[in-house]
Design a protein around this motif. Structure first.
Motif, short mmCIF file in Angstrom:
data_model
loop_
_atom_site.label_atom_id
_atom_site.label_comp_id
_atom_site.label_asym_id
_atom_site.label_seq_id
_atom_site.Cartn_x
_atom_site.Cartn_y
_atom_site.Cartn_z
N ASP A 1 -48.34 115.84 36.69
CA ASP A 1 -49.79 116.01 36.51
C ASP A 1 -50.18 115.83 35.05
O ASP A 1 -51.29 115.39 34.74
CB ASP A 1 -50.25 117.35 37.07
CG ASP A 1 -49.47 118.51 36.49
OD1 ASP A 1 -48.45 118.90 37.06
OD2 ASP A 1 -49.90 119.01 35.43
N TYR B 1 -49.53 111.71 44.25
CA TYR B 1 -48.66 112.78 43.78
C TYR B 1 -48.87 114.03 44.62
O TYR B 1 -47.92 114.70 45.01
CB TYR B 1 -48.96 113.08 42.32
CG TYR B 1 -48.24 114.28 41.79
CD1 TYR B 1 -46.85 114.29 41.68
CD2 TYR B 1 -48.93 115.42 41.41
CE1 TYR B 1 -46.19 115.40 41.21
CE2 TYR B 1 -48.27 116.53 40.93
CZ TYR B 1 -46.91 116.52 40.83
OH TYR B 1 -46.25 117.62 40.37
N ARG B 2 -50.12 114.36 44.91
CA ARG B 2 -50.40 115.58 45.66
C ARG B 2 -49.92 115.47 47.10
O ARG B 2 -49.33 116.39 47.65
CB ARG B 2 -51.90 115.87 45.61
CG ARG B 2 -52.38 117.01 46.49
CD ARG B 2 -51.83 118.35 46.04
NE ARG B 2 -52.21 119.42 46.96
CZ ARG B 2 -51.49 119.81 47.99
NH1 ARG B 2 -50.33 119.24 48.24
NH2 ARG B 2 -51.90 120.77 48.77
N TYR B 3 -50.17 114.32 47.74
CA TYR B 3 -49.96 114.26 49.18
C TYR B 3 -48.61 113.70 49.61
O TYR B 3 -48.24 113.80 50.77
CB TYR B 3 -51.12 113.56 49.87
CG TYR B 3 -52.29 114.49 49.93
CD1 TYR B 3 -52.27 115.56 50.80
CD2 TYR B 3 -53.34 114.38 49.03
CE1 TYR B 3 -53.29 116.48 50.82
CE2 TYR B 3 -54.37 115.31 49.04
CZ TYR B 3 -54.34 116.36 49.94
OH TYR B 3 -55.34 117.28 49.94
N PHE C 1 -45.87 114.97 49.07
CA PHE C 1 -45.09 116.11 49.55
C PHE C 1 -45.55 116.54 50.93
O PHE C 1 -44.75 116.90 51.78
CB PHE C 1 -45.21 117.27 48.56
CG PHE C 1 -44.74 116.90 47.19
CD1 PHE C 1 -43.39 116.89 46.90
CD2 PHE C 1 -45.64 116.55 46.20
CE1 PHE C 1 -42.95 116.53 45.64
CE2 PHE C 1 -45.21 116.18 44.94
CZ PHE C 1 -43.86 116.18 44.67
N VAL C 2 -46.87 116.52 51.10
CA VAL C 2 -47.42 116.90 52.40
C VAL C 2 -46.92 115.93 53.47
O VAL C 2 -46.49 116.34 54.54
CB VAL C 2 -48.96 116.91 52.35
CG1 VAL C 2 -49.53 117.21 53.73
CG2 VAL C 2 -49.45 117.93 51.34
N ARG D 1 -44.47 117.23 33.28
CA ARG D 1 -44.84 117.30 34.68
C ARG D 1 -45.73 116.12 35.02
O ARG D 1 -46.48 115.65 34.19
CB ARG D 1 -45.55 118.62 34.97
CG ARG D 1 -44.55 119.74 35.00
CD ARG D 1 -45.21 121.03 35.22
NE ARG D 1 -46.40 120.89 36.07
CZ ARG D 1 -46.93 121.92 36.71
NH1 ARG D 1 -46.39 123.09 36.60
NH2 ARG D 1 -48.01 121.75 37.42
N MET E 1 -53.10 110.46 41.33
CA MET E 1 -53.31 111.89 41.53
C MET E 1 -53.09 112.26 43.00
O MET E 1 -52.35 113.18 43.31
CB MET E 1 -54.73 112.21 41.11
CG MET E 1 -54.97 113.60 40.68
SD MET E 1 -56.41 113.63 39.59
CE MET E 1 -57.70 113.27 40.74
N PHE E 2 -53.74 111.53 43.88
CA PHE E 2 -53.65 111.88 45.30
C PHE E 2 -52.29 111.52 45.88
O PHE E 2 -51.79 112.21 46.76
CB PHE E 2 -54.79 111.24 46.09
CG PHE E 2 -56.13 111.75 45.65
CD1 PHE E 2 -56.34 113.12 45.53
CD2 PHE E 2 -57.16 110.90 45.31
CE1 PHE E 2 -57.55 113.62 45.10
CE2 PHE E 2 -58.37 111.39 44.87
CZ PHE E 2 -58.58 112.75 44.77
N GLU F 1 -38.86 113.63 43.20
CA GLU F 1 -39.29 114.43 42.05
C GLU F 1 -38.76 113.87 40.74
O GLU F 1 -37.72 114.30 40.26
CB GLU F 1 -38.81 115.87 42.22
CG GLU F 1 -39.77 116.69 43.02
CD GLU F 1 -39.36 118.15 43.01
OE1 GLU F 1 -40.13 118.95 42.48
OE2 GLU F 1 -38.28 118.47 43.51
#
Ligand SMILES: Nc1ncnc2c1ncn2[C@@H]1O[C@H](COP(=O)(O)OP(=O)(O)OP(=O)(O)O)[C@@H](O)[C@H]1O
Ligand SMILES: [Mg+2]
Lengths: 256, 303
Positions: free
Chosen positions: A133, A156-158, A160-161, A131, A153-154, A6
């Motif tokens: 985003d 950053y999103r994934y 964490f997943v 942030r 973008m992806f 982060e």
């Protein structure tokens, strides 16, 4: 728990750097980073380093947080320093057995080390003060190629997943008595688990793509942005860029 | 009544050769709420993916409001049919909730104000106002589930397709989501198609049930489907707990033809029975009671 990457943990603080318009901030900081990296004079690079630290302090990001990240950079950069010190041809100032340290090697090593530290330190007031985003949106509105923006973008999103997924697999392995050892068995098991993770992320990618197409994705997603650049931002950006330019002027006319 | 979805002779095999659907036929009418049930691997998810053209069967056709999927552009279909997938982490792919909800409307080519308006409305409908700038990975599972419904609702589809909407939710989130789906149907006339294993939600949630196991086994009201023991057994299906309880009561002499499927129906049923029998009803134990209870038990054992 594994730690999430982060960089934007302190994005919700308030400081001049946080209030800086994202687009102006990115441009000004990139300009500064590149100009510091290109300075050939050690003394002037030090001025750059101090300015970077000044901006970092201005951003109110806790120093401990930055140092935590800098640790890894340091390990990488210092190894360069050592190699350069020992291998750069020039005047010999010390000798260990058959290895010798040269003055030129020390100088070049220090130059590269300080440049690297300045650049990495500047990353924090640049993208650690908004942030992620927002950073992505700023890049998008700065006309960075769309495929690159989507990739960020992806990721950053994934990320964490995937971190969670990795955590789950790791816990499941631990729960069934797996311990990390340097045995062939342990390595093989880890290899299999990694393979599993890889398949899972492939399957997820397929499902995400379906969900995207279900909502009309055709290859160029756009987002709505509301940035509001003000005079203050122009002044701040101009000062930073001005500083970057003057470093080079000083170095060129050689006043220091 | 107008047909919202018409599926004729649809078959589908995945590229690796797995035959997932065989000769599926189905009609869903406008404003209806329909559930698709079937065991794991029955092809429910695969079927839903055909409803907006993500997958296309080898032959057979899917029509949406009388328009054949093969003939109109995908953009047209997407406007009409919104699919909410099972895993919200697949559904929410943008960095913030606002961007996610705006994703569909932007792709529909709407103007900026209209996009913002739709995002606002969708957040309001799902009770997520104030969550605009949250990242999906900081939401609870229940919130993510609602958010993925919001992300589809912002496209204002006339048909809403949901894959296991109630799975893995706590009782409150589950009730909330069921309420929202019903309300979307009743207030805005949105046609609902749901694939689910949640039998206790079915009586309350839908008018009609399709049993799918590669092909459509049968179709009917929840009452009809849950009364067919053989069918349930063959397709690994459960019946609502209330239904089972009243079957037990029947062994003890409670008199009823049509067994209630939900708490509401049970209350209604009991009120009626008590009304007929001067304010009470009566249970007893005969020799055959135990036999019947034993039979009942074995009926619901899945082997
Ligand atoms: N991408 C794929 N490639 C190959 N086979 C698949 C793929 N996805 C699903 N299948 C297979 O197709 C069949 C139907 O799967 P589907 O996911 O549609 O079932 P489902 O009814 O949704 O099951 P569940 O209740 O577990 O969600 C299964 O045999 C499954 O293994
Ligand atoms: Mg499924």
């Amino acid at each position: 728990m594994i730690e999430y990457p982060e960089i934007d943990r302190y994005a919700s603080l308030d400081s001049p750097m946080h209030r800086f318009d994202p687009r102006a901030k990115i441009i000004a900081f990139l300009f500064l980073i590149f100009s510091i990296v290109l300075i050939p004079d050690l003394k002037i690079v030090f001025i750059g380093l101090f300015f970077a630290i000044f901006l970092l302090i201005l951003s109110r990001i806790p120093i401990a947080f930055v140092l935590g990240h800098l640790k890894w950079v340091a390990m990488f950069v210092l190894s360069f320093f050592v190699i350069l010190a020992f291998t750069f041809p020039g005047e010999e100032i010390a000798k260990f057995y058959f290895l010798s340290i040269t003055a030129e090697g020390l100088y070049t090593g220090s130059l590269i080390t300080i440049r690297a530290f300045s650049a990495v330190i500047l990353i924090f007031p640049m993208i650690g003060t908004m942030r992620f985003d927002t950073t992505i949106k700023a890049l998008e509105s700065l006309k960075v190629p769309n495929s690159l923006v989507q990739m960020l973008m992806f990721t950053y999103r994934y990320i964490f997943v995937f971190a969670d997924e990795f955590q789950r697999v790791w816990t499941a392995m631990g729960a069934r008595g797996f311990k990390l050892r340097t045995s062939l068995y342990a390595l093989r098991t880890i290899g299999k688990a990694m393979g599993m993770l890889f398949v899972r992320s492939y399957e997820r990618a397929e499902r995400v793509y379906r969900a995207m197409r279900s909502r009309g994705y055709t290859g160029n997603p756009k987002t709505l942005v509301e940035f509001d650049i003000r005079r203050r931002d122009y002044i701040l950006a101009a000062s930073i860029i001005g500083f970057a330019v003057s470093l080079h002027i000083i170095s060129f006319i050689g006043v220091v | 009544m107008r047909e919202a979805i018409t599926v004729r002779n649809l078959s589908y095999a995945y590229p690796d050769g797995t035959g997932a659907l065989e000769d599926v036929n189905m009609s869903v009418y406008e404003g209806e709420r329909v559930a698709i049930v079937g065991p794991n691997g029955a092809g429910k998810t695969t079927f839903l993916l055909h409803l907006n053209g993500i997958l296309r069967g080898s032959d057979g056709q899917v029509e949406v409001f009388g328009k054949s999927m093969a003939k109109v552009k995908r953009g047209e279909i997407i406007k009409e049919v919104g699919i909410v997938f099972q895993d919200p982490d697949d559904q929410l792919f943008m960095p913030t909730l606002f961007d996610d909800l705006a994703f569909g409307p932007i792709n529909l080519g709407l103007k900026e104000e209209e996009v913002r308006e739709r995002v606002k409305n969708a957040l309001l409908t799902l009770g997520l106002s104030g969550y605009e700038h949250r990242c999906p990975h900081h939401l609870s599972y229940g919130e993510k589930k609602k958010a993925s419904l919001a992300a589809v609702m912002s496209m204002e589809p006339r048909i809403l397709v949901l894959d296991e909407p109630t799975a893995n939710l706590d009782p409150r989130s589950r009730a909330e989501l069921i309420g929202i789906i019903k309300e979307l149907n009743e207030r805005e006339g949105i046609t609902i198609v749901i694939a689910t294993h949640d039998v206790n939600a079915i009586p309350e949630l839908v008018d009609r049930v399709y049993v799918l196991n590669k092909t459509v086994i049968t179709e009917g009201t929840p009452q009809k489907i849950f009364s067919d023991v053989e069918l349930l057994k063959e397709n690994n299906l459960e019946v609502p707990e209330v239904f089972k309880l009243f079957e037990v009561l029947r062994c003890f002499g409670y008199n009823c033809e049509e067994l209630p499927l939900s708490i509401e129906e049970a209350v209604e049923h009991l009120t009626r029975t008590v009304g007929i029998n001067d304010g009470h009803f009566h249970l007893h134990i005969h020799e055959h009671t135990h036999d019947e209870v034993r039979k009942l038990r074995s009926k619901y054992e899945h082997h």
